[in-house]
Scaffold this motif. Sequence first.
Motif, mmCIF file in Angstrom:
data_model
loop_
_atom_site.group_PDB
_atom_site.id
_atom_site.type_symbol
_atom_site.label_atom_id
_atom_site.label_comp_id
_atom_site.label_asym_id
_atom_site.label_seq_id
_atom_site.Cartn_x
_atom_site.Cartn_y
_atom_site.Cartn_z
ATOM 1 N N PRO A 152 0.852 -0.647 -0.026
ATOM 2 C CA PRO A 152 -0.561 0.397 0.207
ATOM 3 C C PRO A 152 0.952 1.556 -0.149
ATOM 4 C CG PRO A 152 0.091 -1.406 1.935
ATOM 5 C CD PRO A 152 0.233 -1.466 1.247
ATOM 6 N N GLU A 153 1.508 1.730 -0.669
ATOM 7 C CA GLU A 153 2.264 2.683 -1.273
ATOM 8 C C GLU A 153 1.511 4.048 -0.883
ATOM 9 O OE1 GLU A 153 3.855 4.014 -5.127
ATOM 10 O OE2 GLU A 153 3.691 2.498 -5.809
ATOM 11 N N THR A 154 0.869 4.242 -0.968
ATOM 12 C CA THR A 154 -0.072 5.339 0.187
ATOM 13 C C THR A 154 -0.160 5.485 1.522
ATOM 14 O OG1 THR A 154 -2.609 3.845 -0.178
ATOM 15 C CG2 THR A 154 -2.637 5.633 -1.364
ATOM 16 N N ILE A 155 0.316 4.145 2.507
ATOM 17 C CA ILE A 155 -0.187 4.312 3.346
ATOM 18 C C ILE A 155 1.577 5.389 3.360
ATOM 19 C CG2 ILE A 155 0.360 3.525 5.759
ATOM 20 C CD1 ILE A 155 -1.701 1.701 4.887
ATOM 21 N N LEU A 156 3.049 4.880 2.897
ATOM 22 C CA LEU A 156 4.780 5.639 2.843
ATOM 23 C C LEU A 156 3.846 6.673 2.440
ATOM 24 C CD1 LEU A 156 6.350 1.982 1.228
ATOM 25 C CD2 LEU A 156 6.442 2.680 3.106
ATOM 26 N N HIS A 157 2.694 7.283 1.329
ATOM 27 C CA HIS A 157 3.333 8.243 0.972
ATOM 28 C C HIS A 157 2.826 9.241 1.911
ATOM 29 C CE1 HIS A 157 1.875 11.821 -1.327
ATOM 30 N NE2 HIS A 157 2.532 11.596 -2.492
ATOM 31 N N ALA A 158 1.904 8.755 2.739
ATOM 32 C CA ALA A 158 1.719 9.493 3.765
ATOM 33 C C ALA A 158 2.157 9.756 4.789
ATOM 34 C CB ALA A 158 0.173 9.184 3.648
ATOM 35 N N ALA A 159 3.289 9.078 5.040
ATOM 36 C CA ALA A 159 4.184 9.418 6.303
ATOM 37 C C ALA A 159 4.684 9.978 5.521
ATOM 38 C CB ALA A 159 4.374 7.845 6.145
ATOM 39 N N ASP A 160 4.760 10.818 4.275
ATOM 40 C CA ASP A 160 6.286 11.502 3.256
ATOM 41 C C ASP A 160 7.239 10.781 2.827
ATOM 42 O OD1 ASP A 160 5.533 14.320 2.921
ATOM 43 O OD2 ASP A 160 6.433 14.799 4.937
ATOM 44 N N VAL A 161 7.092 9.011 2.844
ATOM 45 C CA VAL A 161 7.716 8.583 2.483
ATOM 46 C C VAL A 161 7.985 8.857 0.814
ATOM 47 C CG1 VAL A 161 8.709 6.048 2.959
ATOM 48 C CG2 VAL A 161 8.366 7.235 4.481
ATOM 49 N N LEU A 162 9.003 8.792 0.238
ATOM 50 C CA LEU A 162 9.050 8.146 -1.142
ATOM 51 C C LEU A 162 9.141 6.713 -1.843
ATOM 52 C CD1 LEU A 162 9.039 8.908 -4.394
ATOM 53 C CD2 LEU A 162 11.395 9.360 -4.464
ATOM 54 N N PRO A 163 8.137 6.140 -1.957
ATOM 55 C CA PRO A 163 8.529 4.181 -1.869
ATOM 56 C C PRO A 163 8.723 4.382 -3.619
ATOM 57 C CG PRO A 163 5.965 5.223 -1.982
ATOM 58 C CD PRO A 163 6.191 6.637 -2.356
ATOM 59 N N VAL A 164 9.613 3.176 -3.490
ATOM 60 C CA VAL A 164 10.664 3.191 -4.456
ATOM 61 C C VAL A 164 10.553 1.599 -4.979
ATOM 62 C CG1 VAL A 164 12.047 4.518 -5.153
ATOM 63 C CG2 VAL A 164 12.797 3.156 -4.072
ATOM 64 N N ARG A 165 10.029 0.919 -6.295
ATOM 65 C CA ARG A 165 9.734 -0.338 -5.784
ATOM 66 C C ARG A 165 11.321 -0.744 -6.100
ATOM 67 N NH1 ARG A 165 4.765 -3.161 -8.454
ATOM 68 N NH2 ARG A 165 5.751 -5.685 -8.750
ATOM 69 N N ILE A 166 11.472 -1.774 -6.001
ATOM 70 C CA ILE A 166 12.494 -2.898 -6.060
ATOM 71 C C ILE A 166 12.918 -3.611 -6.748
ATOM 72 C CG2 ILE A 166 14.623 -4.639 -4.650
ATOM 73 C CD1 ILE A 166 12.906 -3.464 -2.125
ATOM 74 N N PHE A 167 13.757 -3.463 -7.720
ATOM 75 C CA PHE A 167 13.550 -4.533 -9.334
ATOM 76 C C PHE A 167 15.298 -5.539 -8.795
ATOM 77 C CE2 PHE A 167 11.206 -0.938 -10.779
ATOM 78 C CZ PHE A 167 9.683 -1.664 -10.552
ATOM 79 N N GLY A 168 15.109 -5.887 -10.244
ATOM 80 C CA GLY A 168 16.143 -6.498 -9.921
ATOM 81 C C GLY A 168 16.804 -5.974 -11.272
ATOM 82 N N SER A 169 18.619 -6.631 -12.146
ATOM 83 C CA SER A 169 19.067 -5.741 -12.661
ATOM 84 C C SER A 169 19.719 -7.351 -13.914
ATOM 85 C CB SER A 169 20.472 -5.288 -12.389
ATOM 86 O OG SER A 169 21.600 -6.914 -12.326
ATOM 87 N N PRO A 170 20.332 -7.425 -15.342
ATOM 88 C CA PRO A 170 20.678 -8.158 -15.706
ATOM 89 C C PRO A 170 21.997 -8.678 -15.175
ATOM 90 C CG PRO A 170 21.206 -5.672 -16.898
ATOM 91 C CD PRO A 170 20.216 -5.922 -15.345
ATOM 92 N N GLU A 171 22.627 -8.380 -14.373
ATOM 93 C CA GLU A 171 24.066 -8.689 -13.890
ATOM 94 C C GLU A 171 24.136 -10.163 -13.481
ATOM 95 O OE1 GLU A 171 25.358 -5.807 -10.943
ATOM 96 O OE2 GLU A 171 24.883 -3.993 -12.846
ATOM 97 N N LYS A 172 25.129 -10.787 -13.080
ATOM 98 C CA LYS A 172 25.025 -12.489 -12.823
ATOM 99 C C LYS A 172 25.076 -12.824 -10.956
ATOM 100 C CE LYS A 172 25.664 -14.274 -16.712
ATOM 101 N NZ LYS A 172 24.560 -14.868 -17.071
ATOM 102 N N LEU A 173 23.764 -13.267 -10.965
ATOM 103 C CA LEU A 173 24.051 -12.770 -9.458
ATOM 104 C C LEU A 173 25.632 -13.710 -8.791
ATOM 105 C CD1 LEU A 173 21.133 -15.800 -8.530
ATOM 106 C CD2 LEU A 173 21.472 -12.839 -8.894
#
Lengths: 391, 258
Positions: free
Chosen positions: A36-57
């Motif tokens: 629920p991004e809205t709750i983070l936003h309401a707390a004045d927090v910037l929510p950013v989604r965690i994504f992966g990358s093409p790099e090898k593990l």
Amino acid sequence: MIEEFEKTIQDRHQAAMQWKEANQKKVFGYLCCLTPETILHAADVLPVRIFGSPEKLQVADEHLVPYGCRYAASCLDLAARGVYDYLDGVVIPNSCDLISKLEYWWKELVPRKGPTLAGVELCPYVLYIAYPEKRTGRKVLDYYKHELREFKQALERGLRREITDEDLSRAIAVYNEHYQLMGQLKELRKRSPLPISGSEAWQIEYASQLMPKEQHNRLLKGQLDQLSQGTKAASGVRIFLSASATDVVNARLYQIIEKAGGQVVSEDISCHTSYYGNTIQTNGDPLTAIAQHSLEIDCPRSTETCSPATYPYPTSRWDRTRSRLEGYNAQGAIFYIINYCECRAIEYPYLRDKIREELDIPVLLLQGDYSLEGLEQVRGRIEAFVEMIGG
Amino acid sequence: MDHIIAGIDIGSATSKVVILREGGIVASSLIRTGADSADTAHRAMAMALKEIGLGLADLHYIVATGYGRIIVPFAHEIITEIACHAKGTHFVFPHVRTILDMGGQDCKAIRIDERGLHTSFAMNDKCAAGTGRFLEAMARALDLSIQELGPLSLQASESVAVSSMCAVFAKSEVTAMARRGIPQSTILAGLHEAIAERVHGLLKRVGIEPEFAISGGIAKNVGVVRKLEERLGLKAHIAPEPQIMGALGAALFAAERG
């Protein structure tokens, strides 16, 4: 496409760190659209989604089994290597089996000690949300409201501030504007000729999960004005794309489809906000409205209570899939399911048969391993599929 | 001047060329694909052109297909091998509606319509089972040539179960069986049975019509073909040279578009 979208996508970490520095506020990472991004936003927090990358593990493969989702492993790997160190908190919902367990691995590989009381963390760095497996039913809303209240309280403890109903209502207004603008973009993609390519639409969508919503709304408004004037057109066989983990790695699919002579006009993809069909109700208790809205997300991870009328399958996934195909005049459907993505694999045969039988639209199934090399291997099949529809 | 056009199919194991003049095949070639696909394309084309005493400049239109289609330097157009196999097979067997192409690197099950256009297809995923590479590895493990596999397997009175279809593990399993004294023909019958079982699953994904054809190099292996026919209860249509169906399809496209 707007330069700011591209810039944010190209160096998302730098963009988030700069925002944090300039605004002296917190940045939280989250996994999955169930957060629920809205709750983070309401707390004045910037929510950013965690994504992966093409790099090898480099680190995570020592901890995870090889037969697990590589996208989730990539997200954890980046965190373990310090790429997400600028995050002040991480929200992990129980979206699929592997992501729900990332709560433990994240704590192990990115340890941050905070104050405790009687063995309980007062300000947890990793926050877990237990979203219901079945999102319909008599007691579900009450349960989820309670869960979100606890989430809000944990945030309040960690941030040492109260999140008032006014804060929530203010956040809801910003997010509702976002949903409406994204809805307008979807409407434009129903047009023929297509005013925007699939890959450009993906960029807008992707950037919305990395930048402040107010900024994104402002940029998108300008973009929509330009697009509605219809000065440019993207051509190709109209494709509906259903795909696992469509972040910067799997988004290469858009380019492959376009190179083959197709255009994605609508999608049902993970790492996307298209599951938000409606706006959040603005009358009544804001937390209840957020819970209600969240329970309407038709992500393939969840199921619903079947009534005798819908037995044996829940109908909402098909109803929503149909609306993503019909209104857009899709000529073909491509399903790209990454290995071990059981959420999509389980529902695929049912959706495939419905698409073929009820809409008479050809369906192509592709399997991948969340790598750019794996995507190159399916290029030929995409070309043959577009060729088949194009005649 | 005659209308002379060509199709070239750069596969992972072999490269093929078909040259058509006024709708009839006048020349063809088939060579191993080397490390340099562009060089292979030149050599395969030169070999076919030599048959009829012509040069590259005499060709009006060239369509390239196959795994290495994008690196054919002289092609006017590229088309996927799925469309080309459909087109080529339809030309030879117009009544066929299901095609199994068993090539060097992959297997494709293709459904086609009455115009020879593909309407559905399925391919094996990142696995050598059922491909030419798999059989080449097994032939090496048994110290046989690839041509010997089919006829030898037909001599078997029984077959042995091969549990692994992974090329690496199957090679170990086959070697162990040979050491235990199991006749080569029996082992091969088991291998062919296992391949037939696997490609049967692929065919089921597109639907099997009674008029069914096999193309690609493995169509020349009578052992695999027989096992598959027994399993399907169907007689497979196989062209006199099943390996050039893709190149033929490409040439037919060239005839339409050139």
